[in-house]
Design a protein around this motif. Structure first.
Motif, mmCIF file in Angstrom:
data_model
loop_
_atom_site.group_PDB
_atom_site.id
_atom_site.type_symbol
_atom_site.label_atom_id
_atom_site.label_comp_id
_atom_site.label_asym_id
_atom_site.label_seq_id
_atom_site.Cartn_x
_atom_site.Cartn_y
_atom_site.Cartn_z
ATOM 1 N N MET A 1 -56.441 60.786 -29.831
ATOM 2 C CA MET A 1 -55.680 61.988 -29.558
ATOM 3 C C MET A 1 -54.209 61.699 -29.805
ATOM 4 O O MET A 1 -53.686 60.674 -29.384
ATOM 5 N N SER A 2 -53.526 62.592 -30.493
ATOM 6 C CA SER A 2 -52.125 62.372 -30.812
ATOM 7 C C SER A 2 -51.218 62.743 -29.642
ATOM 8 O O SER A 2 -51.592 63.488 -28.751
ATOM 9 N N GLU A 3 -50.043 62.190 -29.689
ATOM 10 C CA GLU A 3 -49.050 62.486 -28.650
ATOM 11 C C GLU A 3 -48.559 63.922 -28.769
ATOM 12 O O GLU A 3 -48.466 64.471 -29.869
ATOM 13 N N ILE A 4 -48.228 64.497 -27.650
ATOM 14 C CA ILE A 4 -47.668 65.847 -27.620
ATOM 15 C C ILE A 4 -46.157 65.732 -27.751
ATOM 16 O O ILE A 4 -45.509 64.930 -27.066
ATOM 17 N N LYS A 5 -45.624 66.537 -28.639
ATOM 18 C CA LYS A 5 -44.187 66.542 -28.863
ATOM 19 C C LYS A 5 -43.456 66.972 -27.596
ATOM 20 O O LYS A 5 -43.871 67.906 -26.913
ATOM 21 N N LYS A 6 -42.387 66.301 -27.276
ATOM 22 C CA LYS A 6 -41.516 66.691 -26.160
ATOM 23 C C LYS A 6 -40.589 67.785 -26.674
ATOM 24 O O LYS A 6 -39.752 67.558 -27.533
ATOM 25 N N CYS A 7 -40.770 68.986 -26.157
ATOM 26 C CA CYS A 7 -40.002 70.138 -26.632
ATOM 27 C C CYS A 7 -38.783 70.362 -25.745
ATOM 28 O O CYS A 7 -38.780 70.052 -24.554
ATOM 29 N N ASP A 8 -37.757 70.960 -26.351
ATOM 30 C CA ASP A 8 -36.497 71.208 -25.652
ATOM 31 C C ASP A 8 -36.253 72.675 -25.328
ATOM 32 O O ASP A 8 -35.214 73.011 -24.761
ATOM 33 N N SER A 9 -37.190 73.539 -25.703
ATOM 34 C CA SER A 9 -37.020 74.958 -25.404
ATOM 35 C C SER A 9 -38.388 75.646 -25.402
ATOM 36 O O SER A 9 -39.366 75.117 -25.947
ATOM 37 N N LEU A 10 -38.431 76.818 -24.804
ATOM 38 C CA LEU A 10 -39.652 77.603 -24.790
ATOM 39 C C LEU A 10 -40.070 77.960 -26.217
ATOM 40 O O LEU A 10 -41.256 77.899 -26.563
ATOM 41 N N GLN A 11 -39.111 78.306 -27.050
ATOM 42 C CA GLN A 11 -39.431 78.657 -28.437
ATOM 43 C C GLN A 11 -40.046 77.471 -29.172
ATOM 44 O O GLN A 11 -41.003 77.628 -29.939
ATOM 45 N N GLU A 12 -39.547 76.292 -28.918
ATOM 46 C CA GLU A 12 -40.107 75.109 -29.558
ATOM 47 C C GLU A 12 -41.546 74.868 -29.074
ATOM 48 O O GLU A 12 -42.421 74.528 -29.873
ATOM 49 N N VAL A 13 -41.795 75.068 -27.785
ATOM 50 C CA VAL A 13 -43.154 74.956 -27.253
ATOM 51 C C VAL A 13 -44.057 75.971 -27.949
ATOM 52 O O VAL A 13 -45.165 75.639 -28.397
ATOM 53 N N ARG A 14 -43.585 77.196 -28.074
ATOM 54 C CA ARG A 14 -44.386 78.242 -28.720
ATOM 55 C C ARG A 14 -44.654 77.911 -30.187
ATOM 56 O O ARG A 14 -45.755 78.157 -30.683
ATOM 57 N N ASN A 15 -43.671 77.367 -30.861
ATOM 58 C CA ASN A 15 -43.862 76.978 -32.258
ATOM 59 C C ASN A 15 -44.940 75.897 -32.380
ATOM 60 O O ASN A 15 -45.786 75.948 -33.277
ATOM 61 N N GLU A 16 -44.919 74.936 -31.475
ATOM 62 C CA GLU A 16 -45.918 73.870 -31.479
ATOM 63 C C GLU A 16 -47.309 74.433 -31.190
ATOM 64 O O GLU A 16 -48.293 74.019 -31.805
ATOM 65 N N ILE A 17 -47.392 75.373 -30.258
ATOM 66 C CA ILE A 17 -48.669 76.022 -29.944
ATOM 67 C C ILE A 17 -49.188 76.781 -31.162
ATOM 68 O O ILE A 17 -50.379 76.719 -31.483
ATOM 69 N N ASP A 18 -48.294 77.479 -31.863
ATOM 70 C CA ASP A 18 -48.695 78.214 -33.070
ATOM 71 C C ASP A 18 -49.277 77.268 -34.124
ATOM 72 O O ASP A 18 -50.273 77.599 -34.781
ATOM 73 N N ILE A 19 -48.689 76.107 -34.279
ATOM 74 C CA ILE A 19 -49.190 75.114 -35.240
ATOM 75 C C ILE A 19 -50.594 74.659 -34.832
ATOM 76 O O ILE A 19 -51.504 74.585 -35.661
#
Length: 100
Positions: A1-19
């Motif tokens: 399992m790959s590491e989860i990116k440490k996000c700095d904003s809600l938008q960045e979290v949402r972008n990662e979820i979209d991917i």
């Protein structure tokens, strides 16, 4: 399992979820294409339904969910929906002679 990116904003979290959502759809599509191929190797609708294989898959995904600290009931429900739909597709392919 790959590491989860440490996000700095809600938008960045949402972008990662979209991917991840796109990757999930891609993986489900790959699985579906393989299921369609499987029909060519089966000899009956009962063999397509493969209850023992489905039980095996469900046990494996539940164990994996527990290992990853994900609700195994949610994973079971998701897989049940996916498998039910894919079995119907495979039955259609089987009846059409496996012309995927």
């Amino acid at each position: 399992m790959s590491e989860i990116k440490k996000c700095d904003s809600l938008q960045e979290v949402r972008n990662e979820i979209d991917i991840i959502d796109q990757e999930l759809v891609d993986l489900i599509s790959k699985r579906s294409r393989l299921i369609r191929q499987a029909a060519a190797f089966k000899n009956s609708v009962d063999e397509v339904k493969a209850e023992d294989r489905i039980d095996d898959i469900m046990q494996k995904v539940r164990k994996r969910a527990i290992k990853l600290n994900i609700n195994p009931n949610m994973i079971s429900e998701l897989f049940k929906i996916m498998i039910d739909e894919m079995v119907e597709t495979e039955i259609s392919e089987f009846r059409n002679g496996g012309n995927f």
